[in-house]
Design an enzyme around this catalytic site. Structure first.
Site, short mmCIF file in Angstrom:
data_model
loop_
_atom_site.label_atom_id
_atom_site.label_comp_id
_atom_site.label_asym_id
_atom_site.label_seq_id
_atom_site.Cartn_x
_atom_site.Cartn_y
_atom_site.Cartn_z
N LYS A 77 0.85 -1.20 0.00
CA LYS A 77 0.00 0.00 0.00
C LYS A 77 0.89 1.24 0.00
O LYS A 77 1.75 1.41 0.88
CB LYS A 77 -0.86 0.01 1.27
CG LYS A 77 -2.34 -0.05 1.03
CD LYS A 77 -3.04 -0.09 2.38
CE LYS A 77 -4.51 0.22 2.23
NZ LYS A 77 -5.19 0.18 3.53
O1 G3P Z 1 -7.81 0.75 5.32
C1 G3P Z 1 -8.17 1.98 4.81
C2 G3P Z 1 -9.55 2.45 5.18
O2 G3P Z 1 -10.48 1.44 4.94
C3 G3P Z 1 -9.65 3.09 6.53
O3 G3P Z 1 -10.98 3.27 6.94
O4 G3P Z 1 -12.58 3.70 8.76
O5 G3P Z 1 -10.20 4.42 9.05
O6 G3P Z 1 -11.71 5.62 7.47
P1 G3P Z 1 -11.38 4.31 8.11
#
Ligand code: G3P
Length: 222
Positions: free
Chosen positions: A85
């Site tokens: 990533k």
């Molecule tokens: O892994 C990346 C993303 O899905 C993070 O989500 O909930 O931290 O905005 P969030």
């Protein structure tokens, strides 16, 4: 649409994988910080890779091209199913290009616009991750970005997969699927919410109650 689990929680990943519900896993530094405890995060990533028959995203923490490239090469050595990533930065595009040239799969993360998605595809990423929930949080129409990216990728035959991330609820999943996102990655809580419907619970209660009545009657008549 493929479903990935967005977590570094090993027991959740084990459950979802054994149930055949997930096609991969995504992690990030926040999720590893939350779930790795005192364990080396690289060991946690290796364990995740052994639990899942599919891609596992592991994020670099450097922000310069050489640093991201070097970390990406190291992460890619952890397992065959690692996807590196890389954040959506100028240097991130350089690192992406170099990793892709080496045969390493890249997921460009922290994308918040359709044109960022377009550039990630140009750089050769296997996945690009628009963050839906974080866009909704600031009052933007996150689905419009996915819709635009889908159209752009289809217009020009770009093979990069749209990985809808930062998913907060089942409607995000349904809308991403309808628009044609290739993947949705979600926390375990959202995956479990996809399973639930109050009419399912009510219907099961009724079936079990009626069955008990039948069994009770059969005993009386025996
Ligand atoms: O892994 C990346 C993303 O899905 C993070 O989500 O909930 O931290 O905005 P969030």
């Amino acid at each position: 649409m493929k479903i990935f689990l967005d977590t570094a929680d090993l027991s959740d990943i084990r459950w979802a994988s054994q149930a055949g519900l997930i096609d991969g896993v995504t992690t990030n530094p926040t999720l590893l910080s939350k779930h790795a405890g005192d364990v080396d995060p690289q060991d946690v990533l290796q364990e995740i890779c052994s639990l899942v028959d599919g891609p596992v995203s592991a994020e670099v923490v450097a922000v310069d091209a050489d640093g991201m490239y070097g970390e990406g090469r190291e992460l890619a050595k952890l397992a065959d199913n690692i996807v590196v990533k890389i954040p959506m930065l100028e240097d991130g595009m350089l690192a992406t290009r170099r990793l892709v040239a080496d045969g390493v799969k890249v997921n460009v993360t922290l994308a918040f616009s359709s044109v960022q998605c377009l550039l990630a595809a140009k750089a050769g990423a296997t996945y690009v991750s628009p963050f839906l929930g974080r866009l909704d949080d600031i009052g933007h129409d996150a689905m419009e970005i996915v819709r635009e990216a889908r159209q752009m990728f289809d217009n020009f035959g770009l093979e990069t997969e749209i990985l809808a991330a930062s998913i907060r609820h089942p409607r995000h999943v349904a809308e991403a699927a309808l628009i044609g996102a290739d993947v949705a990655t979600m926390p375990t809580a959202v995956l479990k919410k996809l399973l639930l419907h109050p009419l399912t619970d009510r219907g099961l209660d009724q079936f079990l109650n009626d069955w008990s009545k039948l069994v009770a009657r059969a005993k009386v008549n025996a």
